[in-house]
Design an enzyme around this catalytic site. Sequence first.
Site, PDB file in Angstrom:
ATOM      1  N   TYR A 199       1.429  -0.563   0.390  1.00 24.76           N
ATOM      2  CA  TYR A 199       0.011  -0.115  -0.005  1.00 24.76           C
ATOM      3  C   TYR A 199       0.906   1.364   0.520  1.00 24.76           C
ATOM      4  CZ  TYR A 199      -4.379  -2.653   0.856  1.00 24.76           C
ATOM      5  OH  TYR A 199      -5.261  -3.565   0.664  1.00 24.76           O
ATOM      6  N   ASN A 242      -8.395 -12.635  -2.138  1.00 24.64           N
ATOM      7  CA  ASN A 242      -8.856 -12.769  -3.794  1.00 24.64           C
ATOM      8  C   ASN A 242      -8.971 -14.179  -3.915  1.00 24.64           C
ATOM      9  OD1 ASN A 242      -9.738  -9.457  -4.239  1.00 24.64           O
ATOM     10  ND2 ASN A 242      -7.406  -9.510  -3.772  1.00 24.64           N
ATOM     11  N   TRP A 281     -13.840  -5.728   0.815  1.00 21.87           N
ATOM     12  CA  TRP A 281     -13.299  -4.475   0.658  1.00 21.87           C
ATOM     13  C   TRP A 281     -13.965  -4.174  -0.784  1.00 21.87           C
ATOM     14  CZ3 TRP A 281     -11.665  -4.436  -4.598  1.00 21.87           C
ATOM     15  CH2 TRP A 281     -10.890  -5.654  -5.504  1.00 21.87           C
ATOM     16  N   SER A 282     -13.418  -2.814  -0.927  1.00 22.02           N
ATOM     17  CA  SER A 282     -14.192  -1.309  -1.364  1.00 22.02           C
ATOM     18  C   SER A 282     -15.577  -1.562  -1.481  1.00 22.02           C
ATOM     19  CB  SER A 282     -13.855  -1.373  -2.994  1.00 22.02           C
ATOM     20  OG  SER A 282     -12.851  -1.106  -3.596  1.00 22.02           O
ATOM     21  N   GLY A 295     -14.924   1.139  -4.191  1.00 17.89           N
ATOM     22  CA  GLY A 295     -13.801   3.072  -4.205  1.00 17.89           C
ATOM     23  C   GLY A 295     -14.379   3.535  -4.464  1.00 17.89           C
ATOM     24  N   GLY A 296     -15.726   4.411  -3.991  1.00 17.08           N
ATOM     25  CA  GLY A 296     -16.412   5.748  -4.574  1.00 17.08           C
ATOM     26  C   GLY A 296     -16.875   5.957  -5.339  1.00 17.08           C
ATOM     27  N   LEU A 333     -20.958   4.492  -5.427  1.00 17.76           N
ATOM     28  CA  LEU A 333     -21.561   4.396  -5.157  1.00 17.76           C
ATOM     29  C   LEU A 333     -21.947   6.315  -5.576  1.00 17.76           C
ATOM     30  CD1 LEU A 333     -23.757   2.810  -3.498  1.00 17.76           C
ATOM     31  CD2 LEU A 333     -22.697   3.570  -1.621  1.00 17.76           C
TER      32      LEU A 333
HETATM   33  P1  NAP Z   1     -14.222   2.319  -0.543  1.00 17.26           P
HETATM   34  O1  NAP Z   1     -15.033   2.791   0.826  1.00 17.26           O
HETATM   35  O2  NAP Z   1     -15.154   1.586  -1.587  1.00 17.26           O
HETATM   36  O3  NAP Z   1     -13.867   3.298  -1.398  1.00 17.26           O
HETATM   37  C1  NAP Z   1     -13.292   4.523  -0.805  1.00 17.26           C
HETATM   38  C2  NAP Z   1     -13.839   5.774  -1.540  1.00 17.26           C
HETATM   39  O4  NAP Z   1     -14.676   5.945  -1.146  1.00 17.26           O
HETATM   40  C3  NAP Z   1     -12.921   6.823  -0.605  1.00 17.26           C
HETATM   41  O5  NAP Z   1     -12.158   7.632  -2.126  1.00 17.26           O
HETATM   42  C4  NAP Z   1     -13.162   7.980  -0.167  1.00 17.26           C
HETATM   43  O6  NAP Z   1     -13.232   8.763   0.481  1.00 17.26           O
HETATM   44  C5  NAP Z   1     -14.853   7.504  -0.344  1.00 17.26           C
HETATM   45  N1  NAP Z   1     -15.937   7.293  -0.365  1.00 17.26           N
HETATM   46  C6  NAP Z   1     -16.376   7.030   1.028  1.00 17.26           C
HETATM   47  N2  NAP Z   1     -17.325   7.467   1.893  1.00 17.26           N
HETATM   48  C7  NAP Z   1     -17.344   8.451   0.860  1.00 17.26           C
HETATM   49  C8  NAP Z   1     -18.844   9.136   1.086  1.00 17.26           C
HETATM   50  N3  NAP Z   1     -19.791   8.913   2.160  1.00 17.26           N
HETATM   51  N4  NAP Z   1     -19.420  10.045   0.070  1.00 17.26           N
HETATM   52  C9  NAP Z   1     -17.933  10.648  -0.837  1.00 17.26           C
HETATM   53  N5  NAP Z   1     -17.507   9.420  -0.768  1.00 17.26           N
HETATM   54  C10 NAP Z   1     -16.973   8.484  -0.006  1.00 17.26           C
HETATM   55  O7  NAP Z   1     -12.928   1.630  -0.335  1.00 17.26           O
HETATM   56  P2  NAP Z   1     -12.156   1.149  -0.703  1.00 17.26           P
HETATM   57  O8  NAP Z   1     -11.132   2.250  -0.270  1.00 17.26           O
HETATM   58  O9  NAP Z   1     -11.535   1.060  -2.052  1.00 17.26           O
HETATM   59  O10 NAP Z   1     -11.190  -0.160  -0.134  1.00 17.26           O
HETATM   60  C11 NAP Z   1     -11.365  -0.496   1.306  1.00 17.26           C
HETATM   61  C12 NAP Z   1     -10.077  -1.022   1.973  1.00 17.26           C
HETATM   62  O11 NAP Z   1     -10.222  -2.260   1.319  1.00 17.26           O
HETATM   63  C13 NAP Z   1      -8.377  -0.385   1.611  1.00 17.26           C
HETATM   64  O12 NAP Z   1      -7.844   0.357   2.160  1.00 17.26           O
HETATM   65  C14 NAP Z   1      -7.917  -1.717   2.041  1.00 17.26           C
HETATM   66  O13 NAP Z   1      -7.363  -2.218   3.084  1.00 17.26           O
HETATM   67  C15 NAP Z   1      -8.624  -2.798   1.586  1.00 17.26           C
HETATM   68  N6  NAP Z   1      -8.421  -3.162  -0.147  1.00 17.26           N
HETATM   69  C16 NAP Z   1      -8.340  -4.723   0.245  1.00 17.26           C
HETATM   70  C17 NAP Z   1      -8.776  -5.403  -1.625  1.00 17.26           C
HETATM   71  C18 NAP Z   1      -7.781  -6.568  -1.331  1.00 17.26           C
HETATM   72  O14 NAP Z   1      -6.836  -6.870  -2.809  1.00 17.26           O
HETATM   73  N7  NAP Z   1      -7.527  -7.057  -0.988  1.00 17.26           N
HETATM   74  C19 NAP Z   1      -8.429  -4.834  -2.337  1.00 17.26           C
HETATM   75  C20 NAP Z   1      -8.639  -2.697  -2.551  1.00 17.26           C
HETATM   76  C21 NAP Z   1      -9.135  -2.413  -1.134  1.00 17.26           C
HETATM   77  P3  NAP Z   1     -13.122   9.930   1.114  1.00 17.26           P
HETATM   78  O15 NAP Z   1     -11.780   9.464   2.070  1.00 17.26           O
HETATM   79  O16 NAP Z   1     -13.111  11.495   0.489  1.00 17.26           O
HETATM   80  O17 NAP Z   1     -14.047   9.847   2.641  1.00 17.26           O
END
Ligand code: NAP
Length: 302
Positions: A57, A163, A213-214, A218-219, A221
Amino acid sequence: MSASRTRLCSDGPEFSRLVMGTWRLVDDPVLSSQEILSLVEECVDLGITTFDEADIYGNYSSEESFGKALNLNSSIKHKIEVITKCGIKLISDKRPSHKVKHYDTTRSHIISSVENSLKVMGVDHIDLLLIHRPDPLMNPDEIAEAFSLLNDHGKVFHFGVSNFTVRQFELLQSRLSMPLVTNQIELSLLYRDLMLDGSVDYLMQLKKSPMAWSPFGGGGLFHRDTENEELHRVLDELSKKYDDAGYDQLALAWLYHHPASIFPILGTKKIERVRAAVESEDIHITREEWYKLWVAAGGLIP
Ligand code: NAP
């Protein structure tokens, strides 16, 4: 208001049901160590004690930034659980020896990756280590050796994968002396495939919780585009019923409604959004509403 806690499985670790992801931790706007520490402390106050890291990361810098923040208040280390991952090698100025992006699940790579994670995060153990992605060259016996050694030395308490397909999970589990406690997979209203291909069903059969995850795609939504129009219409309708709940809260309520006891991983760095996520545990949508969202998001009901 506090996030609930539960075990990933009967012989797995107890984590906060909502997990804090660190993938975007070092993205712009860059947080100082003190700001990261404050975020961690506020999460802990909200009952979110589990943090999801990975060696790669932030171009191999997130674990170090997280560790520097924890070192500002070492006592917080006893209040949290740390997940990290290994098995992907990126081309990076931080790893000049990597010439090709590839997967590496050899015994030596797993062990050296964990030792580096422990060092840069300044922690004495990892609560849960995940193999980040399936490696076509995976030798399960080698992984078993690495896991046993790390466990015997008290460096890693629990193991899992991310995954993986059902078959890959079964293959690795067949050679291990300890249980794989989860499969961390992509699950959200915007990505529902693994609820239909057997991945989630298999974990339910084993009574192990998936980590999602996500959870907000990833936003994606929140994007106001034609693809999301119908989903937003239904979310707006439900928001009126559930005390002006946000899209994020309803998307989490949708994951919680699934009987697999999903652990969503948050990706935000904004504490007010973390707080809203914790509050979403109190939103209990109905079965009909779950399907209404499924269809509005593009899922089919044959
Ligand atoms: P996510 O919650 O789907 O997306 C996060 C994004 O959404 C950020 O840019 C965030 O922006 C935005 N967001 C969240 N709440 C919001 C709201 N109420 N309104 C507008 N925008 C909003 O999650 P993700 O970051 O993609 O993934 C979460 C975690 O999953 C990662 O940190 C990681 O630990 C894990 N992950 C694992 C894998 C894997 O292969 N195992 C892959 C990807 C991710 P703001 O920061 O501005 O709130």
